[in-house]
Design a protein around this motif. Structure first.
Motif, PDB file in Angstrom:
ATOM      1  N   TYR A 115     -11.434   2.839   2.088  1.00 25.93           N
ATOM      2  CA  TYR A 115     -11.539   1.698   2.960  1.00 25.93           C
ATOM      3  C   TYR A 115     -11.261   1.918   4.368  1.00 25.93           C
ATOM      4  O   TYR A 115     -10.966   0.997   5.111  1.00 25.93           O
ATOM      5  CB  TYR A 115     -10.795   0.461   2.256  1.00 25.93           C
ATOM      6  N   GLY A 116     -11.045   3.388   4.616  1.00 19.79           N
ATOM      7  CA  GLY A 116     -10.735   3.586   5.971  1.00 19.79           C
ATOM      8  C   GLY A 116      -9.300   3.808   6.378  1.00 19.79           C
ATOM      9  O   GLY A 116      -9.201   4.080   7.649  1.00 19.79           O
ATOM     10  N   VAL A 117      -8.308   3.666   5.608  1.00 16.50           N
ATOM     11  CA  VAL A 117      -7.012   3.918   5.876  1.00 16.50           C
ATOM     12  C   VAL A 117      -6.526   5.124   5.513  1.00 16.50           C
ATOM     13  O   VAL A 117      -6.882   5.598   4.194  1.00 16.50           O
ATOM     14  CB  VAL A 117      -6.172   2.779   5.457  1.00 16.50           C
ATOM     15  N   ARG A 118      -5.623   5.906   6.163  1.00 14.13           N
ATOM     16  CA  ARG A 118      -5.161   7.239   5.560  1.00 14.13           C
ATOM     17  C   ARG A 118      -3.650   6.835   5.124  1.00 14.13           C
ATOM     18  O   ARG A 118      -2.879   6.234   6.193  1.00 14.13           O
ATOM     19  CB  ARG A 118      -5.097   8.076   6.522  1.00 14.13           C
ATOM     20  N   ASP A 119      -3.154   6.910   4.203  1.00 16.12           N
ATOM     21  CA  ASP A 119      -1.716   6.327   3.681  1.00 16.12           C
ATOM     22  C   ASP A 119      -1.016   7.456   2.542  1.00 16.12           C
ATOM     23  O   ASP A 119      -2.004   8.427   1.992  1.00 16.12           O
ATOM     24  CB  ASP A 119      -1.805   4.972   3.412  1.00 16.12           C
ATOM     25  N   CYS A 120      -0.035   6.787   2.215  1.00 15.08           N
ATOM     26  CA  CYS A 120       0.627   7.642   0.914  1.00 15.08           C
ATOM     27  C   CYS A 120       1.352   6.312   0.415  1.00 15.08           C
ATOM     28  O   CYS A 120       1.696   5.398   1.035  1.00 15.08           O
ATOM     29  CB  CYS A 120       1.875   8.642   1.531  1.00 15.08           C
ATOM     30  N   ALA A 121       2.266   6.827  -0.689  1.00 11.96           N
ATOM     31  CA  ALA A 121       3.012   5.626  -1.347  1.00 11.96           C
ATOM     32  C   ALA A 121       4.059   6.267  -2.025  1.00 11.96           C
ATOM     33  O   ALA A 121       4.033   7.295  -2.754  1.00 11.96           O
ATOM     34  CB  ALA A 121       2.049   4.875  -2.434  1.00 11.96           C
ATOM     35  N   VAL A 122       5.221   5.731  -2.237  1.00 10.27           N
ATOM     36  CA  VAL A 122       6.471   6.094  -2.828  1.00 10.27           C
ATOM     37  C   VAL A 122       7.091   4.885  -3.244  1.00 10.27           C
ATOM     38  O   VAL A 122       6.759   3.844  -2.844  1.00 10.27           O
ATOM     39  CB  VAL A 122       7.450   6.976  -1.745  1.00 10.27           C
ATOM     40  N   ARG A 123       8.012   4.997  -4.098  1.00 11.90           N
ATOM     41  CA  ARG A 123       9.059   4.228  -4.589  1.00 11.90           C
ATOM     42  C   ARG A 123      10.439   4.073  -4.136  1.00 11.90           C
ATOM     43  O   ARG A 123      10.844   5.279  -3.958  1.00 11.90           O
ATOM     44  CB  ARG A 123       9.140   4.092  -5.998  1.00 11.90           C
ATOM     45  N   ASP A 124      11.148   3.221  -3.823  1.00 14.71           N
ATOM     46  CA  ASP A 124      12.448   3.196  -3.193  1.00 14.71           C
ATOM     47  C   ASP A 124      13.061   3.129  -4.396  1.00 14.71           C
ATOM     48  O   ASP A 124      12.642   3.170  -5.463  1.00 14.71           O
ATOM     49  CB  ASP A 124      12.716   2.002  -2.392  1.00 14.71           C
ATOM     50  N   PRO A 125      14.545   3.481  -4.247  1.00  9.62           N
ATOM     51  CA  PRO A 125      15.523   3.574  -5.525  1.00  9.62           C
ATOM     52  C   PRO A 125      15.351   2.635  -6.533  1.00  9.62           C
ATOM     53  O   PRO A 125      15.851   2.805  -7.560  1.00  9.62           O
ATOM     54  CB  PRO A 125      16.776   3.707  -4.797  1.00  9.62           C
ATOM     55  N   ILE A 132       2.883   3.781   3.160  1.00 12.53           N
ATOM     56  CA  ILE A 132       2.966   3.877   4.510  1.00 12.53           C
ATOM     57  C   ILE A 132       1.441   4.328   4.935  1.00 12.53           C
ATOM     58  O   ILE A 132       0.831   5.068   4.515  1.00 12.53           O
ATOM     59  CB  ILE A 132       3.831   5.123   4.668  1.00 12.53           C
ATOM     60  N   ASN A 133       0.842   3.608   5.909  1.00 15.90           N
ATOM     61  CA  ASN A 133      -0.147   3.575   6.619  1.00 15.90           C
ATOM     62  C   ASN A 133      -0.209   4.523   7.977  1.00 15.90           C
ATOM     63  O   ASN A 133       0.975   4.365   8.799  1.00 15.90           O
ATOM     64  CB  ASN A 133      -0.861   2.403   7.186  1.00 15.90           C
ATOM     65  N   GLU A 134      -1.089   5.509   8.254  1.00 23.01           N
ATOM     66  CA  GLU A 134      -1.111   6.279   9.442  1.00 23.01           C
ATOM     67  C   GLU A 134      -1.802   5.291  10.515  1.00 23.01           C
ATOM     68  O   GLU A 134      -3.017   4.795  10.329  1.00 23.01           O
ATOM     69  CB  GLU A 134      -1.856   7.602   9.376  1.00 23.01           C
TER      70      GLU A 134
END
Length: 136
Positions: A115-125, A132-134
């Motif tokens: 869908y046109g976004v470069r991102d990553c995903a993490v979990r907080d503690p 997080i999108n670029e």
């Protein structure tokens, strides 16, 4: 009309671990750290955005929540399905490297989404999903 996002709320189940993630790994500044009744609320935010903050709150803080609801919230937090927030950065690879080096739980490495976004995903503690999108 001029409306901005001032606070968003995310639950935490370990205030020290939350500080380690948001302050030490993401680089957010601590704006407030308040204890009351054996619970702790921590307000953090990007140093260059003083008007936008995340309040890390204990999930048991709402007095209108029943014990059963607290149990469900705790279970959902552990699965990462209770709360989420999307952040943005101009350098996703460097941000991801910092998260990885800091021991964040990686959900998805930097990816070009269809869908046109470069991102990553993490979990907080506490299990909250952080995407997080670029942005350019």
């Amino acid at each position: 009309m001029n409306i901005t996002i001032h606070y968003a709320f995310l639950p935490h189940d370990d205030p020290d671990a939350a500080l380690g993630f948001y302050r030490d790994i993401l680089g957010f500044e601590v704006r407030n750290d308040v204890g009351y009744g054996g619970m702790r609320w921590i307000t953090v935010g990007p140093p260059d955005q003083p008007g936008t903050s995340i309040v890390l709150e204990p999930p048991a803080a709402d007095t209108g929540v029943t014990d059963e609801e607290r149990r469900v919230i705790t279970e959902m937090m552990a699965k990462g399905s209770y709360a989420r927030v999307a952040l943005a950065t101009t350098d996703l690879d460097a941000t991801f490297a910092r998260l990885e080096a800091g021991g964040a739980e990686i959900v998805q490495e930097p990816t070009d989404q269809p869908y046109g976004v470069r991102d990553c995903a993490v979990r907080d503690p506490s299990g909250n999903l952080i995407r997080i999108n670029e942005v350019r």
